[in-house]
Write a protein that holds these residues in place. Structure first.
Motif, short mmCIF file in Angstrom:
data_model
loop_
_atom_site.label_atom_id
_atom_site.label_comp_id
_atom_site.label_asym_id
_atom_site.label_seq_id
_atom_site.Cartn_x
_atom_site.Cartn_y
_atom_site.Cartn_z
N SER A 30 1.13 -1.14 0.40
CA SER A 30 0.08 0.01 -0.02
C SER A 30 0.60 1.07 0.13
N LEU A 31 1.83 0.94 -0.04
CA LEU A 31 3.27 1.91 0.22
C LEU A 31 3.83 2.49 -0.70
N VAL A 32 3.14 1.71 -1.91
CA VAL A 32 4.22 1.40 -3.02
C VAL A 32 3.36 2.26 -4.09
N ARG A 33 3.50 4.14 -4.30
CA ARG A 33 3.34 4.92 -4.46
C ARG A 33 2.73 5.41 -5.77
N GLY A 34 3.80 4.88 -6.76
CA GLY A 34 3.30 4.67 -8.23
C GLY A 34 4.88 4.42 -8.85
N ILE A 35 4.01 3.92 -10.30
CA ILE A 35 4.78 3.35 -11.74
C ILE A 35 5.20 4.28 -12.40
N CYS A 36 6.23 4.29 -13.01
CA CYS A 36 6.44 4.47 -14.37
C CYS A 36 7.42 3.74 -15.44
N ILE A 37 6.85 3.91 -16.84
CA ILE A 37 8.10 3.11 -17.61
C ILE A 37 8.79 3.98 -18.51
N ASP A 38 9.82 3.17 -18.90
CA ASP A 38 10.25 3.18 -19.69
C ASP A 38 10.52 2.98 -20.47
N THR A 39 10.63 3.06 -22.35
CA THR A 39 10.87 1.70 -22.85
C THR A 39 12.08 2.21 -24.10
N THR A 40 12.14 1.22 -24.86
CA THR A 40 13.85 1.33 -26.33
C THR A 40 12.25 2.42 -27.26
N GLY A 41 12.76 2.65 -28.15
CA GLY A 41 11.71 3.72 -29.07
C GLY A 41 12.74 4.75 -30.39
N THR A 84 3.81 15.06 -20.21
CA THR A 84 5.14 14.74 -19.64
C THR A 84 5.06 13.43 -18.85
N SER A 85 6.34 13.31 -18.09
CA SER A 85 5.98 11.83 -17.68
C SER A 85 5.74 12.18 -16.22
N ASP A 86 6.05 13.03 -15.66
CA ASP A 86 5.91 13.99 -14.33
C ASP A 86 4.88 13.69 -13.88
N LEU A 87 3.69 13.38 -15.11
CA LEU A 87 2.03 13.58 -14.76
C LEU A 87 1.92 11.98 -14.41
N VAL A 88 0.43 12.32 -14.07
CA VAL A 88 -0.16 10.90 -13.97
C VAL A 88 -1.11 10.38 -15.26
N ALA A 89 -1.12 9.46 -15.68
CA ALA A 89 -1.54 8.64 -16.55
C ALA A 89 -3.17 8.23 -16.38
N GLY A 90 -3.22 7.25 -14.85
CA GLY A 90 -3.99 7.13 -14.41
C GLY A 90 -3.29 6.14 -13.19
N ALA A 137 4.47 11.96 -9.62
CA ALA A 137 3.42 11.74 -10.67
C ALA A 137 2.96 11.99 -9.38
N ALA A 138 3.42 11.36 -8.36
CA ALA A 138 3.15 10.62 -7.11
C ALA A 138 2.37 11.67 -6.01
N GLY A 139 2.88 12.93 -6.53
CA GLY A 139 3.14 14.27 -5.61
C GLY A 139 4.03 14.20 -4.38
N ILE A 140 5.44 13.14 -4.53
CA ILE A 140 6.51 12.84 -3.56
C ILE A 140 7.24 14.04 -3.44
N TYR A 141 7.70 14.34 -4.65
CA TYR A 141 8.24 15.51 -5.03
C TYR A 141 7.48 17.09 -6.04
N PRO A 142 8.12 17.77 -5.35
CA PRO A 142 7.24 19.41 -6.55
C PRO A 142 7.56 18.88 -7.91
N ASN A 143 8.94 18.58 -8.19
CA ASN A 143 9.04 18.57 -9.75
C ASN A 143 9.73 17.72 -10.24
N VAL A 144 10.14 17.81 -11.41
CA VAL A 144 11.38 16.07 -11.59
C VAL A 144 12.99 16.87 -11.44
#
Length: 563
Positions: A78-89, A243-249, A504-511
């Motif tokens: 329950s303390l895992v606040r966020g996930i972000c995914i990076d990939t090749t491209g 941008t990736s500092d935002l919540v997708a869902g 994105a989870a609101g733990i820090y104000p910016n990147v």
């Protein structure tokens, strides 16, 4: 109360999940899953430059790695606040109108054209050339101007155009296409509305020619001249990017249950591995971050005042917010870096791989042990011997274009070459020449940025090659004539993705603040050796001459040089 985030990093061969303590950046657990179908070379044809991956490799890897890090870390899920995914491209995937990857639907399970088209797939060279010709002749604005003025076969539209022409069944079934980072993010979240889903600014701007100047993706009129399908597809894609500092869902109930997490966990907008790697390495203004692995990505951020509307020729794009919101992200890179050395290793191991099997001197177990020993020691021994060879005019000269040229001035049709060979040339001489070649290719990228007025004050190296090869890093410092700091983390892309998740989870104000707080420290620095810098400069001139022979569009200019 403790807070944790997960960075999920999809590389060419495997996916890694890393669980991070957001207070101090400590890595609590990490797990890697290799793509089993890819490992078996399914859906690929290297001779035709076709490299495809099945979405199941990625989905299975996601589930295994995240489940494992949660279990091993023993943190409260329950303390895992966020996930972000990076990939090749650019690694686009065709999907149905229900958002299902086409390869997961009946009739397309084994069709390579229904798979993810990996970044290194160059089957669309002709389509890229067509896009470039049309961009300057169609009568409207040149939509390639913010991607360096040259569109690459490694990118979104060229790949889709190639598939659309080659496979009518896929064309008819593919309602839309998603970059790999977008697809994996979309699969995890609850809201499955394709039209409102938040697509990656990083992916769209650098690979799909999305830009505010023409209100998003290239105009329908432009795409229609390439193929009617592309014009129709544009309406099934997106208008806005994020941008990736935002919540997708939020994590869906299905995936929360599968992963052992909570639906309160947010999923950030996806990104590319090189961009998240730069964030994990604490990128700042006028700092070049070189992500060095099989290929390279070179990442810079510049202020609006410095970059503004100025376009940089021959790079992989300049995009507002693609690395750090509030700055212009600039990308360049080499289509082969570690891959060039891997090709040479494979070449030298041919006798071991093919002749040992017919030996009657050794038993099967001994053959396998010898094969593994040769493979493990070959690059190490070549490096030792190459370091002893003086830097002189007698060295062979090689080009790094074994997989085409990404930047400056993308041209995937170019081939590698080696010159100045003699009867005295041994395997370590050629190895040293190949190391020089990848460093000279890096120098051309740095030169292009600086010629275009983008200042580079410092260089940071990340990735497997940066961490494992002092010889290559010292050579690079000598060729660039700049010091290079090496990030201490072995997994800066996953760390950067975790940083995005923490914001994105609101733990820090910016990147920027999150990166400075929990980004990687540095554990090595290489300084130019002044006695060798001048010698490498002479070899660079020879590299330029060979480059001009292989690519007649190159004009050799007098190099300015000073110690």
């Amino acid at each position: 109360m403790k807070n944790y985030v997960i960075g999920l990093d999809y590389g060419t061969d495997s996916v890694r999940a890393m669980l991070i303590d957001t207070e101090n950046g400590q890595e609590l657990a990490s797990n890697v899953s290799h793509y089993k179908r890819w490992k078996n070379k399914q859906y690929c044809d290297a001779a035709a430059n076709q490299f495809r991956q099945h979405p199941l490799d990625h989905i299975e890897g996601l589930e295994i790695t995240i489940q494992t890090v949660i279990k091993e870390s023993k943190v409260d899920p329950s303390l895992v606040r966020g996930i972000c995914i990076d990939t090749t491209g650019s690694s686009p995937v065709p999907v149905t109108k229900d958002g299902i990857p086409l390869a997961l639907t009946k009739g397309f399970e084994e069709n390579p054209n229904a798979m993810m088209v990996l970044w290194k797939d160059h089957t669309s060279i002709n389509e890229a050339n067509e896009i470039n010709e049309l961009a300057v002749s169609w009568g409207g604005e040149n939509v390639t101007k913010y991607v360096g003025g040259i569109y690459s076969s490694e990118w979104f539209w060229a790949k889709i155009l190639h598939i659309a022409r080659e496979d009518e069944a896929v064309r008819n079934a593919a309602h839309t296409w998603m970059e790999h980072c977008d697809l994996m993010t979309y699969l995890l979240i609850e809201d499955k509305d394709l039209k409102t889903f938040k697509r990656s600014r990083c992916a769209a701007g650098h690979k799909a020619m999305w830009h505010e100047d023409w209100n998003g993706l290239p105009p329908v009129e432009f795409l229609e001249k390439l193929h009617p399908y592309l014009a129709t597809l544009r309406g099934n894609l997106y208008d806005e990017t994020y941008t990736s500092d935002l919540v997708a869902g939020n994590l869906s109930k299905e995936w929360a249950d599968r992963l052992g997490l909570s639906t309160d966990t947010v999923v950030a907008v996806g990104t590319f591995d090189a961009h998240s790697g730069a964030v994990g390495a604490k990128i700042g203004e006028n700092t070049l971050v070189r992500v060095m692995g099989t290929s390279t990505c070179d990442i810079l951020v510049g202020s609006y005042d410095e970059v503004g509307t100025k376009t940089v020729r021959g790079i992989c794009g300049q995009v507002d917010g693609s690395v750090i919101p509030g700055f212009i992200g600039l990308e360049a890179g080499q289509s082969a870096f570690g891959d060039l050395l891997a090709w040479y290793k494979e070449l030298l191991l041919w006798p071991t791989d093919h002749l040992l099997n017919s030996s009657t001197v050794l038993n099967d177990a001994q053959k396998e042990q010898l094969r593994e020993e040769f493979s493990d020691k070959l690059i190490v021994e070549l490096t030792k011997e190459a370091e002893k060879i003086p830097v002189s005019d007698s060295l062979p000269i090689a080009l790094d274009w074994i997989n085409g040229r990404r930047t400056p001035d993308a041209n995937q049709e170019l081939k590698s070459a080696i010159s100045n060979l003699s009867l005295g040339t041994k395997a370590p001489h050629i190895f040293k020449a190949l190391v020089n070649a990848i460093c000279f290719g890096a120098k051309k990228i740095v030169d292009r940025f600086e010629e275009e007025g983008v200042k580079i004050d410092s260089v940071i190296g990340i990735g497997g090659v940066a961490r494992k090869s002092p010889f290559i890093m010292q050579t690079l410092a000598n060729v660039l004539n700049k010091p290079i700091k090496i990030a201490a983390s072995d997994q800066t892309p996953a760390l950067g993705a975790a940083i995005y998740a923490a914001v994105a989870a609101g733990i820090y104000p910016n990147v920027i603040e999150a990166s400075q707080k929990i980004g990687s420290d540095f554990d090595a620095e290489y300084f130019p050796q002044l006695d060798k810098v001048a010698a490498y400069h002479k070899l660079l001139v020879a590299y330029d001459q060979l480059s001009a022979y292989e690519d007649p569009t190159i004009k050799i200019s007098q190099h300015e040089f000073s110690l």
